[in-house]
Design a protein around this motif. Structure first.
Motif, PDB file in Angstrom:
ATOM      1  N   PRO A   1       3.352   7.529  -1.100  1.00 39.77           N
ATOM      2  CA  PRO A   1       4.753   7.899  -0.851  1.00 39.77           C
ATOM      3  C   PRO A   1       5.747   6.812  -1.211  1.00 39.77           C
ATOM      4  CG  PRO A   1       3.658   7.357   1.209  1.00 39.77           C
ATOM      5  CD  PRO A   1       2.596   7.352   0.153  1.00 39.77           C
ATOM      6  N   ASP A   2       5.288   5.556  -1.279  1.00 42.06           N
ATOM      7  CA  ASP A   2       6.166   4.450  -1.664  1.00 42.06           C
ATOM      8  C   ASP A   2       5.310   3.334  -2.232  1.00 42.06           C
ATOM      9  OD1 ASP A   2       5.105   2.951   0.550  1.00 42.06           O
ATOM     10  OD2 ASP A   2       6.517   3.979   1.872  1.00 42.06           O
ATOM     11  N   ALA A   3       5.899   2.170  -2.417  1.00 38.57           N
ATOM     12  CA  ALA A   3       5.192   1.052  -3.042  1.00 38.57           C
ATOM     13  C   ALA A   3       4.309   0.280  -2.079  1.00 38.57           C
ATOM     14  CB  ALA A   3       6.198   0.107  -3.695  1.00 38.57           C
ATOM     15  N   PHE A   4       4.235   0.710  -0.817  1.00 37.56           N
ATOM     16  CA  PHE A   4       3.500  -0.076   0.173  1.00 37.56           C
ATOM     17  C   PHE A   4       2.441   0.723   0.936  1.00 37.56           C
ATOM     18  CE2 PHE A   4       7.900  -1.581  -0.173  1.00 37.56           C
ATOM     19  CZ  PHE A   4       7.690  -2.859  -0.622  1.00 37.56           C
ATOM     20  N   HIS A   5       2.408   2.033   0.737  1.00 38.30           N
ATOM     21  CA  HIS A   5       1.518   2.860   1.547  1.00 38.30           C
ATOM     22  C   HIS A   5       0.791   3.907   0.712  1.00 38.30           C
ATOM     23  CE1 HIS A   5       4.692   1.484   4.349  1.00 38.30           C
ATOM     24  NE2 HIS A   5       3.715   1.437   5.245  1.00 38.30           N
ATOM     25  N   LEU A   6      -0.341   4.308   1.233  1.00 36.50           N
ATOM     26  CA  LEU A   6      -1.035   5.497   0.771  1.00 36.50           C
ATOM     27  C   LEU A   6      -0.901   6.560   1.851  1.00 36.50           C
ATOM     28  CD1 LEU A   6      -4.343   4.124  -0.825  1.00 36.50           C
ATOM     29  CD2 LEU A   6      -2.516   5.361  -2.016  1.00 36.50           C
ATOM     30  N   ALA A   7      -1.119   7.798   1.469  1.00 34.78           N
ATOM     31  CA  ALA A   7      -1.029   8.894   2.435  1.00 34.78           C
ATOM     32  C   ALA A   7      -2.009   9.987   2.029  1.00 34.78           C
ATOM     33  CB  ALA A   7       0.391   9.451   2.504  1.00 34.78           C
ATOM     34  N   PHE A   8      -2.420  10.759   3.002  1.00 32.37           N
ATOM     35  CA  PHE A   8      -3.260  11.915   2.697  1.00 32.37           C
ATOM     36  C   PHE A   8      -2.770  13.113   3.503  1.00 32.37           C
ATOM     37  CE2 PHE A   8      -5.489   9.777   6.204  1.00 32.37           C
ATOM     38  CZ  PHE A   8      -5.739  10.826   7.090  1.00 32.37           C
ATOM     39  N   LEU A   9      -3.040  14.289   2.983  1.00 34.47           N
ATOM     40  CA  LEU A   9      -2.680  15.529   3.653  1.00 34.47           C
ATOM     41  C   LEU A   9      -3.887  16.086   4.378  1.00 34.47           C
ATOM     42  CD1 LEU A   9      -0.577  17.299   0.860  1.00 34.47           C
ATOM     43  CD2 LEU A   9       0.203  15.735   2.647  1.00 34.47           C
ATOM     44  N   HIS A  10      -3.648  16.595   5.583  1.00 32.26           N
ATOM     45  CA  HIS A  10      -4.719  17.208   6.363  1.00 32.26           C
ATOM     46  C   HIS A  10      -4.109  18.309   7.207  1.00 32.26           C
ATOM     47  CE1 HIS A  10      -3.776  15.472  10.431  1.00 32.26           C
ATOM     48  NE2 HIS A  10      -3.050  14.687   9.672  1.00 32.26           N
ATOM     49  N   VAL A  11      -4.961  19.199   7.709  1.00 30.06           N
ATOM     50  CA  VAL A  11      -4.500  20.313   8.534  1.00 30.06           C
ATOM     51  C   VAL A  11      -4.831  20.033   9.986  1.00 30.06           C
ATOM     52  CG1 VAL A  11      -4.756  22.771   9.051  1.00 30.06           C
ATOM     53  CG2 VAL A  11      -4.671  21.996   6.677  1.00 30.06           C
ATOM     54  N   ASP A  12      -3.812  20.056  10.824  1.00 28.66           N
ATOM     55  CA  ASP A  12      -3.971  19.960  12.267  1.00 28.66           C
ATOM     56  C   ASP A  12      -4.034  21.385  12.816  1.00 28.66           C
ATOM     57  OD1 ASP A  12      -2.697  19.971  15.128  1.00 28.66           O
ATOM     58  OD2 ASP A  12      -3.325  17.895  14.805  1.00 28.66           O
TER      59      ASP A  12
END
Length: 341
Positions: A148-159
């Motif tokens: 999402p930016d230059a400092f983080h990774l992210a993942f999508l999941h279903v709650d």
């Protein structure tokens, strides 16, 4: 709760982030979605995907460019609506076979889930400045990964209670859980069921005729049925005048894809492309029958729906002598193991 189909089971589907926003690519639909942030309420924009940009194993934002990975090579393009570079670039051997790819902070991150590591490289073709970092077990359950930016990774999941979420994490261990906006969720394979409810197929009795006398009763009866697609607004998407799919065509394609999915993703595992997908219209048919004494005949029509609303009225009619609906499903089964092209 139904789930979203993982990237690995939906060939040609992927997400990435770039300075231009957050993107969701759907090769099977021939288009892609762009929104400033996946959790933002701004109306997402939809555009057509160039045929040469379809079917990528991975889509990775790299500044002003997008890398489309296929096998051991990749192409670059500045616009997914335009043709990519004609000549492929080779992937360095150390960069091949990743489960997910992302670009952030001037480098590429390649996620190897089985090994539980993230490989960072400065260049996909040379593998330069390679560095491996462990991936925490809690961050290995993603359906899609992006930066999402230059400092983080992210993942999508279903709650199970809150729907599709974006889990943002960093090497320091800090994590942030954000909701994915419904208009973005609806574009994912399986996302319609998360937002609107699962699909259903049912027989509806549209006509009952009966003979209450003690003798045969000949007669002529009018059967009126609805046939076609009851149009529904699936999301607040923006369609530009040029370079975007027709709203009605996209709606039909999304619903057909949703019905074809297995129940785990809110689908029915059925093919519906052979049905009448034009706007709903009424059809009348005259029937001549001889009812036997005290006989009842029930006319049934098969319908498919999303959530609690019928959206497709099929042509198939069945007649029974009892009030129990037919037991068969009149539509062919789909290959529900994958949804891509």
């Amino acid at each position: 709760m139904a789930g979203v189909v993982p990237r690995a089971d939906s060939p040609g589907t992927d997400v990435f982030a770039s300075p231009g926003g957050f993107f969701v690519v759907r090769s099977d639909l021939g288009c892609f979605l762009c929104v400033p942030h996946c959790h933002a309420p701004e109306a997402p924009k939809l555009r057509s995907l160039h045929p040469a940009c379809r079917g990528g194993a991975h889509y990775v934002g790299d500044g002003a460019c997008v890398c489309i990975l296929r096998g051991d090579t990749f192409h670059r393009t500045t616009d997914l609506s335009a043709a990519p570079s004609p000549d492929p670039f080779p992937l360095h051997p150390s960069c091949r076979g990743g489960d997910h790819y992302a670009s952030w902070g001037g480098c590429f991150s390649i996620i190897f889930l089985a090994r539980g590591v993230v490989l960072s490289v400065a260049d996909l073709t040379t593998g330069a400045e390679a560095e491996e970092t462990p991936l925490e077990p809690a961050s290995r359950c993603g359906l899609y990964y992006y930066a999402p930016d230059a400092f983080h990774l992210a993942f999508l999941h279903v709650d199970e209670e809150r729907g599709l979420r974006s889990q943002v994490f960093s090497s320091s261990g800090h994590q942030e859980d954000l909701p994915v906006h419904a208009d973005v969720t609806s574009f994912f394979p399986g996302g319609l069921a998360l937002v609107h409810g699962g699909t259903f197929g049912t027989w509806e009795c549209i006509k009952l005729i009966q003979n209450e006398t003690d003798g045969p009763l000949p007669g002529s009866y009018e059967i009126t049925r609805q046939v076609g697609h009851a149009e529904e607004k699936l999301a607040n998407w923006t369609f530009s005048a040029a370079g975007s799919p027709a709203p009605s065509d996209l709606s039909v394609a999304l619903l057909q894809a949703q019905f074809s999915l297995p129940p785990a993703y809110g689908g029915l595992g059925l093919q519906t492309g052979q049905e009448e997908w034009e706007a709903v219209a009424e059809e009348e048919e005259e029937l001549r029958v001889i009812l036997q004494p005290h006989q009842k005949l029930f006319w049934w029509q098969y319908r498919l729906g999303l959530g609690a609303r019928p959206v497709l009225f099929c042509r198939c009619l069945k007649v029974t002598r009892s009030p129990a609906p037919p037991a068969n499903i009149p539509l062919p089964r789909s290959d529900a193991r994958a949804v891509g092209v």
